[in-house]
Design a protein around this motif. Structure first.
Motif, PDB file in Angstrom:
ATOM      1  N   CYS A   4       0.859  -1.184   0.000  1.00 51.08           N
ATOM      2  CA  CYS A   4       0.000   0.000   0.000  1.00 51.08           C
ATOM      3  C   CYS A   4       0.893   1.230   0.000  1.00 51.08           C
ATOM      4  N   LEU A  20      -0.065   3.937   1.492  1.00 53.97           N
ATOM      5  CA  LEU A  20      -0.314   4.590   2.780  1.00 53.97           C
ATOM      6  C   LEU A  20      -0.061   3.569   3.894  1.00 53.97           C
ATOM      7  N   HIS A  21      -0.179   4.046   5.130  1.00 47.35           N
ATOM      8  CA  HIS A  21       0.077   3.153   6.256  1.00 47.35           C
ATOM      9  C   HIS A  21      -1.050   3.222   7.295  1.00 47.35           C
ATOM     10  N   CYS A  22      -1.655   4.400   7.442  1.00 47.17           N
ATOM     11  CA  CYS A  22      -2.822   4.613   8.303  1.00 47.17           C
ATOM     12  C   CYS A  22      -2.637   4.154   9.746  1.00 47.17           C
ATOM     13  N   PHE A  25      -5.633   4.187  12.556  1.00 46.76           N
ATOM     14  CA  PHE A  25      -6.718   3.230  12.754  1.00 46.76           C
ATOM     15  C   PHE A  25      -6.469   2.329  13.958  1.00 46.76           C
ATOM     16  N   CYS A  66      -3.736  -0.469   9.968  1.00 48.01           N
ATOM     17  CA  CYS A  66      -5.154  -0.651   9.688  1.00 48.01           C
ATOM     18  C   CYS A  66      -5.520  -2.121   9.889  1.00 48.01           C
ATOM     19  N   THR A  86      -6.113  -4.340   7.810  1.00 49.35           N
ATOM     20  CA  THR A  86      -5.467  -5.261   6.863  1.00 49.35           C
ATOM     21  C   THR A  86      -3.949  -5.043   6.860  1.00 49.35           C
ATOM     22  N   VAL A 118      -0.361  -4.844   4.129  1.00 51.04           N
ATOM     23  CA  VAL A 118       0.276  -3.530   3.973  1.00 51.04           C
ATOM     24  C   VAL A 118       1.741  -3.605   4.370  1.00 51.04           C
ATOM     25  N   GLY A 140      -7.027  -4.549  -1.053  1.00 47.70           N
ATOM     26  CA  GLY A 140      -5.641  -4.619  -0.604  1.00 47.70           C
ATOM     27  C   GLY A 140      -5.556  -4.463   0.900  1.00 47.70           C
ATOM     28  N   GLY A 141      -4.498  -3.761   1.304  1.00 45.90           N
ATOM     29  CA  GLY A 141      -3.528  -2.945   0.613  1.00 45.90           C
ATOM     30  C   GLY A 141      -4.194  -1.952  -0.359  1.00 45.90           C
ATOM     31  N   ASN A 146      -7.974   3.524  -2.064  1.00 46.76           N
ATOM     32  CA  ASN A 146      -7.926   4.724  -1.221  1.00 46.76           C
ATOM     33  C   ASN A 146      -8.029   6.007  -2.057  1.00 46.76           C
ATOM     34  N   LYS A 187      -9.340   8.272   2.826  1.00 45.34           N
ATOM     35  CA  LYS A 187      -8.975   8.320   4.245  1.00 45.34           C
ATOM     36  C   LYS A 187      -9.161   9.728   4.805  1.00 45.34           C
TER      37      LYS A 187
HETATM   38  S1  SF4 Z   1      -5.028  -0.611   3.078  1.00 45.96           S
HETATM   39 FE1  SF4 Z   1      -6.323   1.224   3.259  1.00 45.96          FE
HETATM   40  S2  SF4 Z   1      -6.528   1.544   5.444  1.00 45.96           S
HETATM   41 FE2  SF4 Z   1      -4.792   0.142   5.166  1.00 45.96          FE
HETATM   42  S3  SF4 Z   1      -2.964   1.438   5.033  1.00 45.96           S
HETATM   43 FE3  SF4 Z   1      -3.656   1.189   2.943  1.00 45.96          FE
HETATM   44  S4  SF4 Z   1      -5.021   2.940   2.582  1.00 45.96           S
HETATM   45 FE4  SF4 Z   1      -4.754   2.773   4.795  1.00 45.96          FE
END
Ligand code: SF4
Length: 253
Positions: free
Chosen positions: A30, A32-34, A37, A51, A53, A57, A95-96, A126, A149
């Motif tokens: 991914c 992003l890492h988020c 969450f 997150c 998942t 990621v 995903g991811g 995302n 997000k």
């Molecule tokens: S899978 Fe979605 S929630 Fe998880 S890090 Fe990536 S963008 Fe963020």
């Protein structure tokens, strides 16, 4: 080549197609890492936050991912599974972030092959990466669940909101809708109202689904009532997370 962390037949549990039998491909990696969450997990004794998942990621889990190097082989396996099933399910690419592979030749052959078979393909994305719709027109025939997000993801604004990408997907895709994951705090602070309103200025036509944050039934129950009330106040659609209600924290369902 692209990475798959899992693939499985299930019922879509989120968004506009909730309830539709669907075959899921979950890609690995991914952009992003988020961390906001707040799902805690351990890697070699170190506690990390991500997150729900995180296993798709965090590349520390890549040892258990499947490398897809032959699109035709994957599509033939799908054909056999769907023939045995007796019907064509929707296919959901999640995903991811699946669109990190939108320039990958093998990934593109798989998507093109699915579209050629008349399958409804939904990307759970995302919304920060747009495919090249001109070069790869089959992407315009897919559905995009834009899971944009908000600040509760812990990602900075400029990484999680890319206006040009959102416009490109909304203008080119056959169908797209917005899907937000909200917790009680972001609703009660008023930030959800303000942030979603800003995004709707960019995508005024898009239908809005809001669902509660939660990697488990217990976490969903902490947030669902606030999201329910928020949807009633604003005329948004409440979207639950069916698979977590039914299977709790079990993955691959
Ligand atoms: S899978 Fe979605 S929630 Fe998880 S890090 Fe990536 S963008 Fe963020």
């Amino acid at each position: 080549m692209f990475w798959l962390t899992e693939r499985f037949l299930s019922i879509q549990g989120e968004g506009r197609y909730t309830g539709v039998p669907s075959y899921f491909f979950r890609t690995g990696g991914c952009n992003l890492h988020c961390p906001g969450f707040g799902t805690k997990y351990r890697v070699e004794g170190e506690v990390r936050s991500g997150c729900d998942t995180y296993f798709a990621v965090d590349r520390s889990f890549a040892g258990s991912w499947e490398a897809v190097e032959d699109a035709e082989m994957l599509l033939s396996e799908m054909d056999r599974e769907f023939e045995a099933l007796g019907y064509l399910p929707h296919v959901v690419i999640t995903g991811g972030e699946p669109l990190i592979y939108a320039t990958d030749a093998i990934f593109n052959s798989v998507i093109e092959g699915l579209i050629r078979r008349g399958i409804t393909v939904t990307f759970e994305t995302n919304g920060t990466i747009a495919p090249d719709f001109e070069r790869y027109p089959f992407y315009a025939r897919c559905v995009y669940a834009l899971s944009i997000k908000l600040s509760n993801s812990g990602e900075p604004y400029e990484r999680r909101i890319v206006p040009g990408t959102l416009r490109s997907i909304a203008e080119n895709a056959r169908e797209s809708f917005l899907k937000f994951t909200l917790d009680r705090q972001i609703v009660e602070s008023g930030a959800a109202e303000q942030e979603i309103a800003q995004i709707r200025v960019m995508l005024p036509e898009a239908e809005v689904f809001c669902m509660p944050v939660g990697e488990s039934r217990a976490a969903l129950e902490r947030n669902d009532r606030a999201v329910y009330d928020f949807c009633l106040r604003h005329g948004y659609r409440y979207g639950d997370r069916l698979h977590i209600r039914i299977f709790d924290t079990t993955v691959g369902v």
